[in-house]
Design a protein around this motif. Sequence first.
Motif, short mmCIF file in Angstrom:
data_model
loop_
_atom_site.label_atom_id
_atom_site.label_comp_id
_atom_site.label_asym_id
_atom_site.label_seq_id
_atom_site.Cartn_x
_atom_site.Cartn_y
_atom_site.Cartn_z
N GLY A 184 89.28 24.29 43.28
CA GLY A 184 88.28 23.29 43.62
C GLY A 184 87.17 23.83 44.50
N ASP A 185 86.37 22.90 44.99
CA ASP A 185 85.20 23.21 45.81
C ASP A 185 85.62 23.29 47.27
OD1 ASP A 185 82.78 23.39 47.10
OD2 ASP A 185 81.98 21.49 46.34
N TYR A 186 85.97 24.48 47.72
CA TYR A 186 86.46 24.65 49.08
C TYR A 186 85.43 24.18 50.11
CZ TYR A 186 90.16 27.82 47.29
OH TYR A 186 91.24 28.37 46.64
N ALA A 187 84.21 24.69 49.98
CA ALA A 187 83.18 24.36 50.97
C ALA A 187 82.85 22.88 50.95
CB ALA A 187 81.93 25.20 50.72
N GLY A 188 82.77 22.29 49.77
CA GLY A 188 82.48 20.87 49.67
C GLY A 188 83.57 20.04 50.31
N TYR A 189 84.83 20.45 50.14
CA TYR A 189 85.93 19.70 50.73
C TYR A 189 85.87 19.77 52.26
CZ TYR A 189 90.51 17.50 51.05
OH TYR A 189 91.53 16.62 51.32
N VAL A 190 85.59 20.95 52.79
CA VAL A 190 85.48 21.11 54.24
C VAL A 190 84.37 20.22 54.79
CG1 VAL A 190 84.83 22.72 56.07
CG2 VAL A 190 86.52 23.40 54.35
N GLU A 191 83.23 20.22 54.11
CA GLU A 191 82.11 19.41 54.60
C GLU A 191 82.43 17.92 54.59
OE1 GLU A 191 78.93 20.85 52.03
OE2 GLU A 191 78.03 21.88 53.75
N LYS A 192 83.08 17.46 53.53
CA LYS A 192 83.38 16.03 53.43
C LYS A 192 84.53 15.60 54.34
CE LYS A 192 81.85 15.59 48.61
NZ LYS A 192 82.30 15.36 47.21
N SER A 193 85.48 16.51 54.58
CA SER A 193 86.69 16.16 55.33
C SER A 193 86.54 16.35 56.83
CB SER A 193 87.87 17.00 54.84
OG SER A 193 87.65 18.37 55.14
N GLY A 194 85.63 17.25 57.23
CA GLY A 194 85.54 17.60 58.65
C GLY A 194 86.62 18.57 59.09
N LEU A 195 87.42 19.10 58.15
CA LEU A 195 88.42 20.10 58.51
C LEU A 195 87.73 21.39 58.95
CD1 LEU A 195 91.09 19.69 55.66
CD2 LEU A 195 91.00 18.58 57.91
N ASP A 196 88.47 22.21 59.69
CA ASP A 196 87.91 23.48 60.15
C ASP A 196 88.00 24.56 59.09
OD1 ASP A 196 87.32 22.79 63.01
OD2 ASP A 196 89.47 22.37 62.99
N SER A 197 89.00 24.46 58.21
CA SER A 197 89.23 25.52 57.24
C SER A 197 90.13 25.02 56.13
CB SER A 197 89.86 26.74 57.93
OG SER A 197 90.01 27.82 57.04
N VAL A 198 90.24 25.81 55.07
CA VAL A 198 91.22 25.58 54.01
C VAL A 198 91.79 26.92 53.59
CG1 VAL A 198 90.15 23.44 53.15
CG2 VAL A 198 89.50 25.65 52.15
N THR A 199 92.92 26.88 52.89
CA THR A 199 93.59 28.09 52.43
C THR A 199 92.78 28.75 51.30
OG1 THR A 199 94.92 26.72 50.94
CG2 THR A 199 95.87 27.29 53.07
N GLN A 200 92.71 30.08 51.35
CA GLN A 200 91.88 30.82 50.40
C GLN A 200 92.74 31.39 49.27
OE1 GLN A 200 89.96 31.91 48.45
NE2 GLN A 200 88.18 32.99 49.21
N TYR A 201 93.16 30.51 48.36
CA TYR A 201 93.99 30.94 47.24
C TYR A 201 93.22 31.80 46.24
CZ TYR A 201 98.50 28.70 48.04
OH TYR A 201 99.75 28.37 48.52
#
Length: 388
Positions: A184-201
């Motif tokens: 999926g869209d890692y950067a888009g998810y971070v922007e929408k969620s406000g999370l600091d990071s996501v796992t880089q699979y």
Amino acid sequence: MWPDHAIWWQVYPLGFTGASPTVAHRLRHLESWLDYAIDLGCNGLLLGPVFASETHGYDTVDHFRIDPRLGDDADFDRLIAQAHARGLRVALDGVFNHVARSFARPDWFRRGGLDTFEGHEQLVALDHSNPEVAQYVGDVVRFWIDRGVDAWRLDVAYAVPPEFWRDALPRDRDTWYFGEMIHGDYAGYVEKSGLDSVTQYELWKAIWSSLNDRNFYELSYALGRHNALLDTFVPQTFVGNHDVTRLATRLEDERHLGHALAILFTVAGVPSVYSGDEQAFRGLKEDRAGGDDAIRPAFPASPDELAPHGRPTYRLHQELIGVRRRHPWLTRARTTVEHLTNESLALRSSHGEESVLLLLNISDQEQRFPLEDTPPVPAHSWELLTSP
């Protein structure tokens, strides 16, 4: 920010401690391994599920209670205190997409319990549109932050609407949140969620796959995408975790283990080491009941009881983590491809005026790279050139 300096040692507690159905103070087992994590070079302890659950930890029944197979509140508080005394940050695994079917609030189940996690009948999806669910998650997270937790891995974040996290998670502490994303869209998810990071699979897959296929073009492409993510966030990077086949098993040529680790520790990201990978543990994940058992084994009472054949891999981890600790700017470095063939690759990771050069050779012959002041690299070897 402290996460820029974090290097996590990941533990799956129920497996690591050999938890059986009996009630016991097994969290204390981890205390004898904290100095080991420090000696490895890590400064964070990333724990898998510790909350009361039916079986494997991801079927939670009570997020406010330590799993009795692991211990009690006093055991948890002691572990936090022991970790913090050594300078280790502690992260918990927040399983908030789904719960056990025996969870106390079936009125929070999505579609009355008809929606499950990836077809697992005992893992029931929560209704994230319900404000009570958001309030509950926020209360859980704050409760454990108040008990000393520094960070959260958010399990199966990819199945949760990103806006849910923005509404639910408390933001008044110096807490680092990262979500489990596979595709999926890692950067888009971070922007929408406000999370600091996501796992880089994506990077995880490209590392082992390019080595197995002798196709560094795949890795080069993935690193281009990886660089682009840094415009939005710093990914959580890894070459192994509790959900995937062990790296030493995954790689078809054991001589390329060092290549994978050198890539991990010289490109941008907040890296983690899955306990046992630093000892070249083997284990194949299988798609069946109990298929995770081989990658989540019990550990001995202390590091002194580990088999000696894992020591070279442990020392290699120490060496490369040492490079990372001496060059903390690598967390946000951009990586450029200086030379590329199917079986040879030169990667320069830079930040400002600082840089390191990684030369990778997975061919059967010595390689001379067309770069100034670089040594020849023997077959199936790698060379890391760092500034003083």
